[in-house]
Design an enzyme around this catalytic site. Structure first.
Site, short mmCIF file in Angstrom:
data_model
loop_
_atom_site.label_atom_id
_atom_site.label_comp_id
_atom_site.label_asym_id
_atom_site.label_seq_id
_atom_site.Cartn_x
_atom_site.Cartn_y
_atom_site.Cartn_z
N ARG A 45 0.86 -1.19 0.00
CA ARG A 45 0.00 0.00 0.00
C ARG A 45 0.89 1.24 0.00
O ARG A 45 1.71 1.42 0.90
CB ARG A 45 -0.91 0.02 1.22
CG ARG A 45 -1.67 1.32 1.40
CD ARG A 45 -2.57 1.27 2.62
NE ARG A 45 -3.25 2.53 2.86
CZ ARG A 45 -2.89 3.42 3.78
NH1 ARG A 45 -1.84 3.20 4.56
NH2 ARG A 45 -3.56 4.53 3.94
N GLU B 240 -3.34 0.25 8.13
CA GLU B 240 -2.15 0.62 8.91
C GLU B 240 -2.30 0.12 10.34
O GLU B 240 -3.39 0.20 10.91
CB GLU B 240 -1.96 2.14 9.01
CG GLU B 240 -1.40 2.81 7.79
CD GLU B 240 -1.27 4.32 7.95
OE1 GLU B 240 -1.07 4.81 9.08
OE2 GLU B 240 -1.38 5.01 6.93
N GLU C 87 -6.99 8.71 6.23
CA GLU C 87 -7.28 9.33 7.53
C GLU C 87 -7.80 10.76 7.44
O GLU C 87 -7.14 11.69 7.94
CB GLU C 87 -6.03 9.31 8.42
CG GLU C 87 -5.54 7.92 8.74
CD GLU C 87 -4.49 7.90 9.85
OE1 GLU C 87 -4.07 8.97 10.30
OE2 GLU C 87 -4.09 6.81 10.26
N TYR D 251 -3.90 2.40 15.91
CA TYR D 251 -2.62 2.39 16.62
C TYR D 251 -2.74 2.17 18.12
O TYR D 251 -1.96 1.47 18.72
CB TYR D 251 -1.87 3.70 16.37
CG TYR D 251 -1.32 3.80 14.96
CD1 TYR D 251 -0.03 3.34 14.67
CD2 TYR D 251 -2.08 4.29 13.92
CE1 TYR D 251 0.47 3.40 13.38
CE2 TYR D 251 -1.59 4.34 12.62
CZ TYR D 251 -0.31 3.89 12.36
OH TYR D 251 0.18 3.92 11.09
N ASN E 271 -7.23 2.26 9.85
CA ASN E 271 -5.91 2.42 10.49
C ASN E 271 -6.11 2.45 12.00
O ASN E 271 -6.99 3.17 12.49
CB ASN E 271 -5.25 3.74 10.08
CG ASN E 271 -4.81 3.75 8.63
OD1 ASN E 271 -4.97 2.76 7.90
ND2 ASN E 271 -4.24 4.87 8.19
N HIS F 290 -2.54 11.04 0.48
CA HIS F 290 -2.01 10.82 1.83
C HIS F 290 -1.38 12.14 2.28
O HIS F 290 -0.18 12.22 2.52
CB HIS F 290 -1.03 9.64 1.84
CG HIS F 290 -0.79 9.06 3.22
ND1 HIS F 290 -0.96 7.73 3.51
CD2 HIS F 290 -0.39 9.63 4.37
CE1 HIS F 290 -0.67 7.50 4.79
NE2 HIS F 290 -0.31 8.65 5.34
C1 GBH Z 1 -0.91 7.55 10.78
O1 GBH Z 1 -1.65 8.47 11.51
C2 GBH Z 1 -0.57 8.12 9.41
O2 GBH Z 1 -1.48 7.67 8.43
C3 GBH Z 1 0.83 7.83 8.97
O3 GBH Z 1 1.16 8.62 7.86
C4 GBH Z 1 1.77 8.00 10.12
O4 GBH Z 1 3.09 7.86 9.73
C5 GBH Z 1 1.41 6.98 11.17
O5 GBH Z 1 0.12 7.24 11.62
C6 GBH Z 1 2.30 6.96 12.38
O6 GBH Z 1 2.26 8.17 13.10
O7 GBH Z 1 -3.00 14.20 18.95
O8 GBH Z 1 -2.20 12.73 20.69
O9 GBH Z 1 -3.16 11.83 18.70
C7 GBH Z 1 -1.88 8.09 12.84
C8 GBH Z 1 -2.53 9.15 13.62
C9 GBH Z 1 -2.07 11.40 14.11
C10 GBH Z 1 -1.49 9.67 15.64
C11 GBH Z 1 -1.40 12.40 14.99
C12 GBH Z 1 -0.75 10.68 16.47
C13 GBH Z 1 -0.71 12.98 17.13
C14 GBH Z 1 -0.77 12.87 18.59
N1 GBH Z 1 -1.58 10.05 14.27
N2 GBH Z 1 -1.38 11.97 16.36
S1 GBH Z 1 -2.40 12.91 19.26
#
Ligand code: GBH
Length: 524
Positions: free
Chosen positions: A110, A416, A200, A345, A343, A155
């Site tokens: 991807r 993701e 996203e 995390y 996605n 993106h």
């Molecule tokens: C993804 O976003 C992206 O699609 C990707 O490009 C990126 O490299 C990857 O994550 C890893 O970071 O305001 O406390 O949430 C994930 C979402 C958005 C999570 C910004 C962290 C900032 C801190 N991210 N967020 S918070």
């Protein structure tokens, strides 16, 4: 928030804690269930994004993206004063990237097209020949070795020329996105059969339009993020319907979208108000995008509509800050996806609040009215925002499937999932993260019947991490950014992922962390 020393301190403490826990067996894992395997039709892949890896920001006729322009003007935006000018240099090193993907054994890649690399001014009157050739060659080389590219159109790297006109807040930009997508379908649709329109939209609109955490850093809180949301949803549907009409009959491909969601855990599951807060959070962050596309009725969820309308009224606005769709638009958006890209995390803890010190008024945060906390008893070996709570993944998958009946007929693809380290190749924490999160996917498939058909690890190699610059490393491969060659080295998590892909099972003993780790382990 971006204080390096705080991160280092927490990192060191939590890595130690996490390693102590995992020494006695991967935390919280039910080993009985690890006998499940990934079904034959389940696909494995790995993800990247153009701006984060390509570099070559002004080569091959490329126009500037808003990230190029903004970071050149504001080098202090990233803690290491870095930008995407060279990144992992994948523009030149793509053949190495392909070999790395092959070594992982995954059959899907991807990736995204940089809109300004293909259309330097954003518009289709000027198609860069070299840009067009770059992606054509890359796709063909991938296909030669049996790796299927899955291509994202957006993106986050909006051409500066269009951002200057207001980006996604300008309804006319929808036309230009549609034109761009048509160019891409014409150029590559003969060999690319799976597309995603957007990555996203929530993160993009909230952090970039509502706040200044991402470019374009507009800080138009309460208004900008909803305009962005609105026109991104419409842009997505435009492209889906255009493909359906003009290309699908003969190209026979699929078009979807990637949404992101943290899992929202009530602070106290026995307290009604915390449960309501968790639901409110999911409605305002995920369902605001998912409901218009994947529900039977379409449009924004009633909860979101009422909440933003009421708040707007109270605040003296004569119209809702959340724009309305016409009936025709609701129909065009409804059902405009052939798969649900998700996605994921981490998990946050939810409780109600009417005001927090860091909130702006008006804003999406304030409208949501939910205090978002972390549970610091969970490991946090990488970025400050990423605590490790694998069960949240299974709960999220169930939430998505339960709320959107369409997902019995179209699959969920996890586009993701991943975790960061700070530069080590012996990344035991990430090995454990992938094992434990993938294990939750197995449980969702086998015990809950969730229709999830694919998983893409984020990410192939260390990359430019947006507002974190190069300070966090999400790669299965380490990239030595100091070397002119941008040397790539597999981490243990790459070896572990390859084993999962090969055996279609998770072997929690395949890579074992050392029981004792030197205390002065250099984490930065
Ligand atoms: C993804 O976003 C992206 O699609 C990707 O490009 C990126 O490299 C990857 O994550 C890893 O970071 O305001 O406390 O949430 C994930 C979402 C958005 C999570 C910004 C962290 C900032 C801190 N991210 N967020 S918070």
């Amino acid at each position: 928030m971006r204080s390096a020393s705080r991160v280092a301190l927490f990192g060191a403490l939590l890595v130690t804690l996490c390693l102590l826990r995992s020494a006695g067996g991967s935390a919280g894992v039910d080993f009985r269930a690890s006998n499940y395997s990934f079904p034959d039709d389940f696909i494995f892949g790995v993800s990247t994004a153009a701006f984060q890896i390509e570099g070559a920001w002004n080569e091959g006729g490329k126009g500037e993206s808003m990230w190029d322009t903004y970071l050149h003007k504001n080098p202090q935006f990233t803690p290491d004063r870095s930008n995407g000018d060279v990144a992992a240099d994948s523009y030149h090193k793509y053949m190495e990237d392909i070999q790395m993907i092959q070594k992982l054994g995954v059959k899907y890649y991807r990736m995204s097209i940089s809109w300004p690399r293909l259309l330097p001014n954003g518009t289709d009157n000027n198609i860069s020949r070299e840009g067009a050739m770059y992606y054509r060659t890359l796709f063909e080389e991938l296909l030669k070795v049996n790796i299927t590219p899955i291509v994202t159109l957006f993106h986050w790297d909006m051409p500066t020329a269009l951002m200057d006109l207001g980006g996604w807040t300008n309804p006319k930009v929808m036309d230009y996105f549609e034109d761009y997508a048509r160019v891409a379908f014409n150029l590559y649709g003969d060999i690319i059969k799976t597309w995603t329109t957007l990555n996203e939209p929530h993160q993009h609109c909230y952090n970039g339009y509502g706040l200044d955490y991402f470019v374009p850093a507009l800080m138009s809180h309460g208004v900008g993020e909803y305009l962005c949301t609105h026109y991104l949803l419409l842009s997505h549907a435009r492209v889906y319907r255009m493909y359906e009409k003009e290309f699908r009959p003969y190209q026979k491909g699929k078009v979807g979208i990637t949404l992101d969601a943290f899992w929202a855990k009530p602070r106290d599951a026995n307290k009604a108000e915390d449960v309501l807060a968790a639901n409110a959070y999911l409605h305002m962050h995920l369902d605001i995008y998912a409901h218009p596309i994947f529900s039977d009725v379409g449009d924004y969820p009633t909860f979101v509509r009422e909440r933003v309308n009421n708040m707007s009224l109270e605040q003296g606005f004569s119209r809702s800050r959340l724009p309305y769709f016409t009936d025709e638009e609701i129909l065009a958006i409804k059902g405009s996806a052939d798969f649900f890209g998700l996605n994921h995390y981490t998990t946050f803890i939810m409780s109600p609040s009417s005001m927090e010190p860091k909130w702006n008024v008006p804003s999406l945060d304030h409208d949501t009215g939910v205090k978002v906390d972390q549970n610091l008893t969970w490991p946090r070996p990488g970025p400050e925002w990423l605590t490790v709570y694998p069960p949240g993944f299974r709960q999220l998958l169930n939430y998505v499937q339960d709320n959107y009946r369409m997902l019995r007929d179209i699959p969920i693809l996890i586009t993701e999932n991943g975790m960061a380290d700070l530069g080590q190749t012996e990344d035991y924490e990430r090995v454990a993260y992938f094992n434990d999160y993938l294990h939750q996917v197995l449980l969702a498939i086998h015990e809950d019947g969730v229709n999830v058909k694919g998983y893409f690890a984020w990410t192939l190699m260390d990359d430019f991490e947006w507002s974190d610059g190069y300070t966090f490393k999400f790669g299965l491969y380490k990239v030595d950014f100091d070397s002119p060659e941008k040397t790539r080295t597999p981490k243990l998590s790459a070896k572990n992922y390859a084993n999962i892909v090969r055996t279609r099972r998770i072997d929690f003993n395949y890579i074992k962390p050392p029981i004792i780790r030197p205390f002065q382990f250099n984490y930065l």
